[in-house]
Write a protein that holds these residues in place. Structure first.
Motif, PDB file in Angstrom:
ATOM      1  N   VAL A 254       1.002  -1.195   0.042  1.00 14.51           N
ATOM      2  CA  VAL A 254      -0.091  -0.080  -0.020  1.00 14.51           C
ATOM      3  C   VAL A 254       0.778   1.250   0.221  1.00 14.51           C
ATOM      4  O   VAL A 254       1.784   1.346   0.890  1.00 14.51           O
ATOM      5  N   LEU A 255       0.631   2.061  -1.320  1.00 11.97           N
ATOM      6  CA  LEU A 255       1.921   3.119  -1.353  1.00 11.97           C
ATOM      7  C   LEU A 255       0.986   4.396  -1.150  1.00 11.97           C
ATOM      8  O   LEU A 255      -0.028   4.728  -1.865  1.00 11.97           O
ATOM      9  N   VAL A 277      -1.229  -1.019  -4.059  1.00 15.51           N
ATOM     10  CA  VAL A 277      -2.427  -0.083  -3.932  1.00 15.51           C
ATOM     11  C   VAL A 277      -2.037   1.136  -3.821  1.00 15.51           C
ATOM     12  O   VAL A 277      -1.193   1.636  -2.949  1.00 15.51           O
ATOM     13  N   SER A 278      -2.386   2.151  -4.562  1.00 13.42           N
ATOM     14  CA  SER A 278      -1.738   3.598  -4.719  1.00 13.42           C
ATOM     15  C   SER A 278      -3.006   4.498  -3.935  1.00 13.42           C
ATOM     16  O   SER A 278      -4.119   4.405  -4.543  1.00 13.42           O
ATOM     17  N   VAL A 279      -2.602   5.366  -3.116  1.00  7.62           N
ATOM     18  CA  VAL A 279      -3.733   5.897  -2.072  1.00  7.62           C
ATOM     19  C   VAL A 279      -3.247   7.594  -2.346  1.00  7.62           C
ATOM     20  O   VAL A 279      -1.934   7.763  -2.013  1.00  7.62           O
ATOM     21  N   GLY A 280      -4.083   8.099  -3.001  1.00  6.41           N
ATOM     22  CA  GLY A 280      -3.964   9.699  -3.215  1.00  6.41           C
ATOM     23  C   GLY A 280      -2.943  10.132  -4.308  1.00  6.41           C
ATOM     24  O   GLY A 280      -2.787  11.193  -4.452  1.00  6.41           O
ATOM     25  N   PRO A 284       0.578   4.077 -12.626  1.00  4.89           N
ATOM     26  CA  PRO A 284       0.210   3.512 -13.990  1.00  4.89           C
ATOM     27  C   PRO A 284       0.144   1.844 -13.583  1.00  4.89           C
ATOM     28  O   PRO A 284      -0.585   0.955 -14.132  1.00  4.89           O
ATOM     29  N   THR A 285       1.102   1.521 -12.541  1.00  5.00           N
ATOM     30  CA  THR A 285       1.452   0.226 -12.373  1.00  5.00           C
ATOM     31  C   THR A 285       0.507  -0.389 -11.210  1.00  5.00           C
ATOM     32  O   THR A 285       0.868  -1.673 -10.798  1.00  5.00           O
ATOM     33  N   ALA A 286      -0.146   0.389 -10.486  1.00  7.82           N
ATOM     34  CA  ALA A 286      -0.835   0.177  -9.473  1.00  7.82           C
ATOM     35  C   ALA A 286      -1.966  -1.061  -9.946  1.00  7.82           C
ATOM     36  O   ALA A 286      -2.739  -0.826 -10.755  1.00  7.82           O
ATOM     37  N   THR A 287      -2.294  -1.941  -9.007  1.00 10.08           N
ATOM     38  CA  THR A 287      -3.528  -2.850  -9.276  1.00 10.08           C
ATOM     39  C   THR A 287      -4.911  -2.276  -8.899  1.00 10.08           C
ATOM     40  O   THR A 287      -5.594  -2.369  -9.837  1.00 10.08           O
TER      41      THR A 287
END
Length: 321
Positions: A254-255, A277-280, A284-287
């Motif tokens: 979780v990034l 998991v990209s937060v905020g 492009p490579t985030a699930t």
């Protein structure tokens, strides 16, 4: 501890933050302490989420030329204090034994003690020369979630007072709106985040140093509620301490966005197809990615982004009960 009550505590975040904003607009909570930027010498003491929040606050103050350190209250290496020192002891319950013990060990050095607590009449409140209430309301779930958020907001108010800026009223209101947005749209993002973030080998969370507390607090929420393996890391440090597990485990990351060291993460996660998991921040490579109202503002992120994994933790905890 109660999972349904924890979920209810999270649902109250927008209203409680709105109340805090109104309180900050009406009064400066740190005025009774009488601190001056030129002479301030601050020592923050706390455990767990109290220490996470204090560490970020102390780093921000140091970056502005103000003497401030944050220490775990359990440490045997507490800073030397004296008549010019202000000790800010942080404990939502006001009864953390390590924090109270640290005050005993500091003893009668002439240092002034400020107690930040969410509990009126607590042992910490009785020991303090000045009390700064967190104003987070009772946390019936037994988990420090709103009190963590309010601690950060009040420490930002301390920073504002020492640097001559207005109280962060608009910021706290923006955090209330961000929290409301995440809560209102939970059904649209929570299933995909839960599936991506919770893996058989646990969850890893990374945030920039200036918001390191977000990774630490989010990991704590997974451990404390649903009892899931989780660990927080600083994004730049990730390539030095956490990267190795991406090779031989089902690594889930979780990034929390905004780090200038993202390339160091992508160097290893892109070719290995790591589940992220990209937060905020769009990646492009985030699930899967979670955006929310106001997430372009770094301080809104600081006050709001932990709600993502708090809700993941709450729903998984409820499902286990």
């Amino acid at each position: 501890m109660n999972p349904d009550a924890f979920a209810a505590d999270l649902a109250e975040k927008p209203d409680r933050l709105a109340e805090l904003a109104a309180a900050l607009e009406a009064d400066a909570p740190w005025a009774p302490v009488g601190l001056d930027a030129g002479t301030a010498d601050l020592v923050f003491l706390g455990m767990g989420s109290s220490h996470y929040a204090s560490s970020v606050a102390a780093a921000r103050l140091r970056a502005r030329g103000i003497r401030a350190v944050a220490e775990l209250a359990s440490s045997d290496l507490l800073p030397r204090t004296g008549p010019g020192t202000t000790v800010v002891a942080v404990s939502a319950s006001g009864g953390s034994r390590e924090t109270l013990d640290a005050l005993d060990r500091i003893g009668d050095t002439g240092a002034r003690v400020v107690g930040m607590t969410n509990t009126d009449g607590s042992a910490l409140a009785e020991r303090a020369d000045v009390v700064v209430p967190m104003l987070a309301g009772p946390e019936h779930g037994g988990v420090a979630c709103r009190s963590y958020q309010h601690t950060l907001a009040l420490l930002l108010a301390l920073e504002a007072g020492l640097t001559g800026r207005p109280m962060p009223v608009a910021l706290v209101r923006a955090a209330a709106e961000a929290s409301a947005d995440l809560l209102e749209r939970e059904a649209s993002w929570l299933p995909s985040v839960t599936a991506a973030a919770l893996g058989p080998d646990g969850t890893h969370l990374a945030a920039p140093a200036r918001r390191f507390s977000s990774a630490q607090q989010s990991a704590l929420m997974l451990r404390e509620g649903p009892r899931l393996a989780a660990v927080g890391c600083e994004t730049g440090d990730w390539a030095h301490v956490d990267v190795y597990l991406t090779k031989n485990t089902d690594y889930r990351l979780v990034l929390f966005g905004g780090s200038r060291w993202l390339d160091g993460v992508r160097e290893w996660t892109d070719p290995r197809g790591t589940t992220i998991v990209s937060v905020g921040e769009d990646l492009p490579t985030a699930t899967t990615t979670v955006r929310y109202r106001g997430d372009e503002d770094d301080d809104v992120r600081l006050l709001s982004e932990t709600l993502v994994m708090e809700l993941v933790a709450a729903r998984r905890w409820q499902a286990q009960s």
